[in-house]
Design an enzyme around this catalytic site. Structure first.
Site, short mmCIF file in Angstrom:
data_model
loop_
_atom_site.label_atom_id
_atom_site.label_comp_id
_atom_site.label_asym_id
_atom_site.label_seq_id
_atom_site.Cartn_x
_atom_site.Cartn_y
_atom_site.Cartn_z
CB CYS A 275 -23.40 34.65 -16.23
SG CYS A 275 -22.01 35.11 -14.77
CG HIS B 152 -22.38 29.42 -17.28
ND1 HIS B 152 -22.54 29.94 -18.12
CD2 HIS B 152 -22.29 29.99 -15.75
CE1 HIS B 152 -23.51 31.04 -16.91
NE2 HIS B 152 -22.65 31.40 -15.94
#
Ligand SMILES: [Zn+2]
Lengths: 387, 133
Positions: free
Chosen positions: A85, A334
């Site tokens: 991420c 996200h």
């Protein structure tokens, strides 16, 4: 090292973009960034792109070449960067170093993820690869479970409550209402979070960031040339990164991310600033508890006081410290590889006073904090309005 | 989900018998096995070490939403176990009443089926932990 500035910033719309492909997302964000910087493709000398799991999510690898091809920028070098991420944040750092080291004058850096092509279980498996495949995911530990294990310790050690965590999501949704690029432009209440159903106790559905398609892009330039392209270049005052164990169970503490602490310390040293100098930050709220830990580990609040600070409204828009004005990972969305770049785009817009109704008054400095996995990678960038 | 036969066989000493490592230079113990002591690096000397089968719950969560291969197992407890020697590991809990699952509760290792991969026709066995009185 040469000084580096942001001269262009762009996003694709974030959300469930069923009608839009991986390549089209890249095009959308890149075109916005290039138009913003008022540059031509021929001005760009190298490309960096963060993407976490396109192999699992869309069956595509070799993303560096795909980006150059899609943008019609062959034959310049193009590199895909992967750090789970934190892929976007690490890509930004590579692009920053490419200019700081004098190798190039102008580079483009982006991030992209297309996550809605596969089932939710397959996404969970793909994201699970950000942890330890053999000793976490293989045993049944999802990312919500891993952050839930941290949340439980934080609650025990500091008295943090589920309501305090819920308030992070409530605040981030409130900010996203004013962000036209956000996935969820809808306010939510604490009650809605509390009743949203457990994913991994004590984390509920609305404590978790969503599955999102999206891309983000920045154009970086050597600061001494930046005025040629932008009236308001944004100076990168610090770029720092740190690593920690891949598996959560190997850590000394579960209630802090040591990698965030190291990266923040290094970033503040580079920028010759302290946490008190920061009025505005985008922090990595993949889960609500992650935002509470981040504002502590970055040094904004004392360890263990993050939940209380959120409860007291100290992180709301235009309060003491505006956290996640974009809506954060929770409400802006996200798309994992894009997140680190999106954070930098938001800070750039804020420092240029272009953030509309979510504008932080008189912000001259902003910080972006991007995390990979459960904290095995952390990246911190500090941005400053150019003179 | 990755879970091929060679992977399953390769991990049998660790997953079936909690074989970890001990560094003879700094006395630190590790699970799973390491090839390199992070404290001593090349000055370290790692040998195989049995981990204790008893410990306590350091943190836990009740998982309601599972990754591939665990869809039929939910809800289940995942925990970080602190073994008697201080080494921590991730594990599922088995045969434990939800009310008994608490931080600091005593646990002991049990041998269970961990996961099955239909695509690979492979069943992985290994450790889980059980709350004991
Ligand atoms: Zn050693």
């Amino acid at each position: 090292m040469r000084s580096v500035s942001v001269i262009g910033a762009g996003l694709s719309k974030f959300g469930e973009r069923w009608e839009t492909s991986f390549r089209e997302l890249i095009y959308e964000a890149s075109l916005n960034a290039m138009e913003d910087a008022r540059i031509e493709g021929k001005d760009i000398q190298a490309l960096y792109g963060g993407s976490m799991a396109p192999g699992r999510l869309i069956g595509q690898e070799h993303i560096g070449a795909l980006i150059a091809d899609q943008l019609g920028l062959n034959p310049i070098p193009s590199v895909r960067v992967e750090a789970a991420c934190a892929s976007g944040g690490v890509a930004l750092r590579q692009a920053y170093h490419a200019i700081a080291s004098d190798a190039y004058d102008i580079v483009a850096v982006g991030g992209v993820e297309k996550m809605t092509e596969v089932s939710t279980e397959e996404v969970a498996t793909a994201l699970g690869g950000a942890g330890d495949q053999e000793w976490e995911l293989f045993l049944g530990a999802t990312f919500p479970a891993i952050y839930a294990l941290m949340a439980r310790r934080h609650m025990l050690e500091y008295g943090t409550t589920e309501e305090q965590m819920a308030l992070c999501s409530v605040k981030n949704h409130a900010n996203a209402v004013h962000n036209p690029y956000a996935q969820y432009r809808k306010a939510i209440s604490v009650e809605q979070v509390m009743e949203s159903g457990y994913i991994a106790e004590p984390l509920k559905l609305l404590d978790c960031s969503p599955i999102t398609d999206g891309a983000a892009a920045l154009i970086l330039c050597a600061s001494d040339m930046a005025k040629k392209y932008s009236d308001t270049p944004i100076h990168i005052a610090a770029s720092a990164q740190a690593s920690d164990t891949l598996a959560l169970d190997d850590r000394r503490t579960l209630s802090a991310l040591e990698a965030t602490r190291y990266a923040a310390k290094e970033a503040f040293k580079q920028a010759k600033m302290t946490p008190k100098d920061i009025p505005l930050a985008e922090v990595h709220d993949c889960f609500s508890i992650a935002e509470i830990m981040a504002i502590e580990d970055l040094g904004f609040f004392k360890k263990g006081k993050g939940g209380k600070a959120v409860q007291d409204g100290e992180t709301q828009l235009n309060s003491r410290l505006s956290i996640n004005t974009s809506g954060g990972l929770k409400a802006c969305g996200h798309p994992v590889g894009a997140t680190g770049i999106k954070q930098a785009v938001e800070i750039t817009w804020q420092l240029r006073q272009q953030a509309g109704k979510r504008q932080v008054a008189n912000a001259e400095v902003g910080l972006a904090h991007n995390v990979g996995g459960s904290g095995a990678t952390a990246v911190v960038h500090i941005f400053k309005r150019g003179d | 989900m990755v879970g091929t036969q060679p992977l399953i066989w390769r991990r049998i000493p660790e997953r079936y018998r909690l074989h970890g490592s001990k560094c003879l230079t700094c006395n630190a113990e590790f699970f799973p096995q390491r090839q390199f002591c992070p404290n001593c690096r090349r000055k370290g000397k790692l040998v195989k070490e049995h981990m204790p089968m008893d410990g306590t719950i350091y943190s836990y969560t009740y998982v309601h939403s599972a990754p591939e291969g665990f869809e039929y197992h939910v809800p289940y407890f995942m925990a970080i176990i602190e073994l008697k020697n201080g080494v921590r590991l991730m594990s599922q809990l088995a045969d434990s009443e939800p009310e008994s699952v608490k931080i600091n509760a005593s646990v002991r290792m049990v041998f269970r089926r961990v996961h099955e991969s239909e695509a690979e026709e492979a069943i992985a066995y290994g450790y889980k932990f059980k709350v004991v009185d």
